[in-house]
Each structure stands twice: as structure tokens, then as C-alpha cells.
Motif scaffolding. Structure first.
Motif, PDB file in Angstrom:
ATOM      1  N   VAL A 172       0.837  -1.209   0.000  1.00 44.54           N
ATOM      2  CA  VAL A 172       0.000   0.000   0.000  1.00 44.54           C
ATOM      3  C   VAL A 172       0.870   1.257   0.000  1.00 44.54           C
ATOM      4  CG1 VAL A 172      -1.626   1.335   1.404  1.00 44.54           C
ATOM      5  CG2 VAL A 172      -2.002  -1.107   1.050  1.00 44.54           C
ATOM      6  N   LEU A 173       1.935   1.270   0.789  1.00 44.72           N
ATOM      7  CA  LEU A 173       2.810   2.440   0.837  1.00 44.72           C
ATOM      8  C   LEU A 173       3.515   2.677  -0.498  1.00 44.72           C
ATOM      9  CD1 LEU A 173       4.374   1.992   4.371  1.00 44.72           C
ATOM     10  CD2 LEU A 173       2.827   3.803   3.644  1.00 44.72           C
ATOM     11  N   VAL A 174       4.019   1.629  -1.098  1.00 46.10           N
ATOM     12  CA  VAL A 174       4.720   1.789  -2.376  1.00 46.10           C
ATOM     13  C   VAL A 174       3.741   2.209  -3.470  1.00 46.10           C
ATOM     14  CG1 VAL A 174       6.010   0.569  -4.166  1.00 46.10           C
ATOM     15  CG2 VAL A 174       6.623   0.283  -1.780  1.00 46.10           C
ATOM     16  N   THR A 175       2.532   1.648  -3.461  1.00 45.57           N
ATOM     17  CA  THR A 175       1.521   2.044  -4.447  1.00 45.57           C
ATOM     18  C   THR A 175       1.150   3.511  -4.281  1.00 45.57           C
ATOM     19  OG1 THR A 175       0.657  -0.213  -4.504  1.00 45.57           O
ATOM     20  CG2 THR A 175      -0.772   1.524  -5.350  1.00 45.57           C
ATOM     21  N   ALA A 176       0.957   3.950  -3.054  1.00 44.91           N
ATOM     22  CA  ALA A 176       0.648   5.362  -2.810  1.00 44.91           C
ATOM     23  C   ALA A 176       1.798   6.253  -3.254  1.00 44.91           C
ATOM     24  CB  ALA A 176       0.343   5.576  -1.332  1.00 44.91           C
ATOM     25  N   PHE A 177       3.012   5.825  -3.001  1.00 47.25           N
ATOM     26  CA  PHE A 177       4.194   6.576  -3.427  1.00 47.25           C
ATOM     27  C   PHE A 177       4.210   6.748  -4.943  1.00 47.25           C
ATOM     28  CE2 PHE A 177       8.585   6.642  -4.904  1.00 47.25           C
ATOM     29  CZ  PHE A 177       9.106   7.698  -4.179  1.00 47.25           C
ATOM     30  N   VAL A 178       3.959   5.675  -5.670  1.00 43.59           N
ATOM     31  CA  VAL A 178       3.975   5.722  -7.137  1.00 43.59           C
ATOM     32  C   VAL A 178       2.858   6.614  -7.660  1.00 43.59           C
ATOM     33  CG1 VAL A 178       3.637   4.334  -9.222  1.00 43.59           C
ATOM     34  CG2 VAL A 178       5.144   3.521  -7.421  1.00 43.59           C
ATOM     35  N   VAL A 179       1.667   6.494  -7.099  1.00 37.19           N
ATOM     36  CA  VAL A 179       0.532   7.312  -7.559  1.00 37.19           C
ATOM     37  C   VAL A 179       0.813   8.788  -7.338  1.00 37.19           C
ATOM     38  CG1 VAL A 179      -1.879   7.878  -7.055  1.00 37.19           C
ATOM     39  CG2 VAL A 179      -1.192   5.504  -7.315  1.00 37.19           C
ATOM     40  N   ILE A 180       1.303   9.154  -6.169  1.00 36.91           N
ATOM     41  CA  ILE A 180       1.591  10.565  -5.888  1.00 36.91           C
ATOM     42  C   ILE A 180       2.706  11.072  -6.784  1.00 36.91           C
ATOM     43  CG2 ILE A 180       2.506  12.128  -4.133  1.00 36.91           C
ATOM     44  CD1 ILE A 180       0.947  10.464  -2.085  1.00 36.91           C
ATOM     45  N   ASP A 181       3.724  10.271  -7.005  1.00 34.87           N
ATOM     46  CA  ASP A 181       4.826  10.676  -7.870  1.00 34.87           C
ATOM     47  C   ASP A 181       4.362  10.874  -9.304  1.00 34.87           C
ATOM     48  OD1 ASP A 181       7.673  11.183  -8.296  1.00 34.87           O
ATOM     49  OD2 ASP A 181       7.584   9.333  -9.484  1.00 34.87           O
ATOM     50  N   ARG A 182       3.526   9.973  -9.797  1.00 34.32           N
ATOM     51  CA  ARG A 182       3.016  10.104 -11.173  1.00 34.32           C
ATOM     52  C   ARG A 182       2.133  11.335 -11.330  1.00 34.32           C
ATOM     53  NH1 ARG A 182       6.232   7.040 -14.312  1.00 34.32           N
ATOM     54  NH2 ARG A 182       6.523   5.054 -13.290  1.00 34.32           N
TER      55      ARG A 182
ATOM     56  N   VAL B  58       9.689   7.268   3.906  1.00 36.51           N
ATOM     57  CA  VAL B  58      10.222   6.792   5.186  1.00 36.51           C
ATOM     58  C   VAL B  58       9.417   5.593   5.684  1.00 36.51           C
ATOM     59  CG1 VAL B  58      10.531   7.421   7.620  1.00 36.51           C
ATOM     60  CG2 VAL B  58      11.228   9.005   5.819  1.00 36.51           C
ATOM     61  N   LEU B  59       8.089   5.662   5.591  1.00 33.04           N
ATOM     62  CA  LEU B  59       7.253   4.550   6.038  1.00 33.04           C
ATOM     63  C   LEU B  59       7.495   3.294   5.190  1.00 33.04           C
ATOM     64  CD1 LEU B  59       3.896   6.363   6.840  1.00 33.04           C
ATOM     65  CD2 LEU B  59       5.551   5.407   8.452  1.00 33.04           C
ATOM     66  N   ALA B  60       7.697   3.475   3.885  1.00 36.34           N
ATOM     67  CA  ALA B  60       7.987   2.326   3.022  1.00 36.34           C
ATOM     68  C   ALA B  60       9.332   1.698   3.379  1.00 36.34           C
ATOM     69  CB  ALA B  60       7.963   2.739   1.557  1.00 36.34           C
ATOM     70  N   LEU B  61      10.318   2.524   3.709  1.00 36.26           N
ATOM     71  CA  LEU B  61      11.611   1.990   4.125  1.00 36.26           C
ATOM     72  C   LEU B  61      11.491   1.223   5.442  1.00 36.26           C
ATOM     73  CD1 LEU B  61      13.988   4.944   3.207  1.00 36.26           C
ATOM     74  CD2 LEU B  61      13.939   2.670   2.193  1.00 36.26           C
ATOM     75  N   VAL B  62      10.735   1.757   6.377  1.00 30.88           N
ATOM     76  CA  VAL B  62      10.538   1.068   7.654  1.00 30.88           C
ATOM     77  C   VAL B  62       9.811  -0.261   7.430  1.00 30.88           C
ATOM     78  CG1 VAL B  62       9.299   1.202   9.857  1.00 30.88           C
ATOM     79  CG2 VAL B  62      10.625   3.153   9.051  1.00 30.88           C
TER      80      VAL B  62
END
Length: 89
Positions: free
Chosen positions: A10-20, A50-54
Motif C-alpha cells: 500500500v505504501l509503495v503504491t501510494a508513493f507511485v501514484v503521488i509521484d506520477r 520513510v514509512l515504506a523503508l521502515v
């Protein structure tokens, strides 16, 4: 372990969506490789990173002991002296 994987996904998907979305807001030149025109993403993107790294570290910390236990069960007796070898005692 599935919970950690789900949180990571979920964190990585949110990261990608916001970045796109940030790249699309700037235009085609930003996604074509012009990093100077691309926005940094703000505090939300940094927080997600940071949350995705954790979550990644937590997933790794959970997988390593499981793999180690499996390896010990599988390979635990390899190289151990065999009592039935018939050698001199």
C-alpha cells in the motif's frame, strides 16, 4: 507477515501514484527525464518514503529468521558425524 507485506504494498503504491500525479502536473518534459523541473513531492511523499523503508526493514527482519529456521531444519544434519558409518571409535 502478510500484514507487513500488505502495508509495504500500500505504501509503495501510494508513493507511485503521488509521484506520477506530480509528474503529470508539471507536464511531459518532467517525465521525459528533466529532473530540474520535477517537483520534490512535498512532505507527504517524504513521509511515504520513510514509512515504506521502515516497512521494508520490518519485512526483511521477519523473513530472515524464517529462512534461517528453514535452512537449519533442511541442512542441520549435513556434515555431522554419522553414528552408523562403521568407523573406528
Amino acid at each position: 507477515m502478510y500484514l507487513v507485506a500488505l502495508v509495504f504494498f500500500v505504501l509503495v503504491t501510494a508513493f507511485v501514484v503521488i509521484d506520477r500525479r506530480a509528474a503529470a502536473a508539471v507536464g511531459e518534459s518532467a517525465s521525459a527525464g528533466d529532473p530540474a523541473r520535477r517537483p520534490a513531492g512535498g512532505p507527504l511523499l517524504v513521509t511515504l518514503t520513510v514509512l515504506a523503508l521502515v516497512a521494508g526493514v520490518a519485512a526483511t527482519a521477519r523473513v530472515v529468521p524464517v529462512g534461517d529456521a528453514g535452512a537449519r531444519v533442511t541442512w542441520g544434519d549435513v556434515g555431522a558425524p554419522d553414528d552408523d558409518a562403521g568407523g573406528a571409535r
